[in-house]
Design a protein around this motif. Sequence first.
Motif, PDB file in Angstrom:
ATOM      1  N   VAL A  59       0.837  -1.201   0.000  1.00 26.82           N
ATOM      2  CA  VAL A  59       0.000   0.000   0.000  1.00 26.82           C
ATOM      3  C   VAL A  59       0.873   1.252   0.000  1.00 26.82           C
ATOM      4  N   LEU A  60       1.921   1.252   0.817  1.00 29.00           N
ATOM      5  CA  LEU A  60       2.819   2.407   0.852  1.00 29.00           C
ATOM      6  C   LEU A  60       3.543   2.595  -0.475  1.00 29.00           C
ATOM      7  N   LEU A  61       3.936   1.518  -1.098  1.00 26.46           N
ATOM      8  CA  LEU A  61       4.675   1.614  -2.364  1.00 26.46           C
ATOM      9  C   LEU A  61       3.791   2.077  -3.515  1.00 26.46           C
ATOM     10  N   GLN A  62       2.495   1.888  -3.414  1.00 27.08           N
ATOM     11  CA  GLN A  62       1.592   2.280  -4.492  1.00 27.08           C
ATOM     12  C   GLN A  62       1.196   3.751  -4.427  1.00 27.08           C
ATOM     13  N   GLY A  96       6.350  -9.805  -9.541  1.00 31.92           N
ATOM     14  CA  GLY A  96       6.603  -9.283 -10.885  1.00 31.92           C
ATOM     15  C   GLY A  96       6.166  -7.841 -11.060  1.00 31.92           C
ATOM     16  N   LEU A  97       6.161  -7.059  -9.988  1.00 35.59           N
ATOM     17  CA  LEU A  97       5.751  -5.664 -10.076  1.00 35.59           C
ATOM     18  C   LEU A  97       6.926  -4.796 -10.497  1.00 35.59           C
ATOM     19  N   ASN A  98       6.615  -3.661 -11.132  1.00 34.35           N
ATOM     20  CA  ASN A  98       7.637  -2.748 -11.616  1.00 34.35           C
ATOM     21  C   ASN A  98       8.019  -1.793 -10.482  1.00 34.35           C
ATOM     22  N   LEU A  99       9.056  -2.125  -9.756  1.00 32.40           N
ATOM     23  CA  LEU A  99       9.503  -1.342  -8.606  1.00 32.40           C
ATOM     24  C   LEU A  99      10.630  -0.423  -9.040  1.00 32.40           C
ATOM     25  N   ILE A 113       5.966   1.595  -6.681  1.00 39.47           N
ATOM     26  CA  ILE A 113       5.528   0.676  -7.729  1.00 39.47           C
ATOM     27  C   ILE A 113       4.868   1.508  -8.816  1.00 39.47           C
ATOM     28  N   ILE A 114       5.329   1.315 -10.043  1.00 34.10           N
ATOM     29  CA  ILE A 114       4.774   2.068 -11.185  1.00 34.10           C
ATOM     30  C   ILE A 114       3.798   1.172 -11.941  1.00 34.10           C
TER      31      ILE A 114
END
Length: 116
Positions: A59-62, A96-99, A113-114
């Motif tokens: 949640v924080l990364l989004q 597999g998220l774009n970090l 996360i983009i």
Amino acid sequence: MRKPNTKSANAAATPKKPNPESRPSVKGRTKSPRSQNPQVEILAPITAKAPSKSNQVLVLLQRNKGASLAELQHVTGWQAHSVRGFLSGTVKKRLGLNLTSEAFEKDGRRYRIIGA
């Protein structure tokens, strides 16, 4: 000289399994309520579950501004190397998220996360 292997010697060595039909019946045994009425279902009480540390990090990364390493450490209680390992191993490889990470002069490095 060895003795030959005979059936009577093997039969005496292996115990026989008891026959369930020959067991004595137990008096006074009652059936459970579920077996008496199969339509009655006992449900477990519903309890509120706290969000997991992994979900809190995601949640924080989004967020648009992402999250700093210090923020992630504070939320999870993990050490810096554990947070970085989670970002690399779980977020990037497993999910597999774009970090991405960006370095800022006043805030330090921020992760986000983009495209999520």
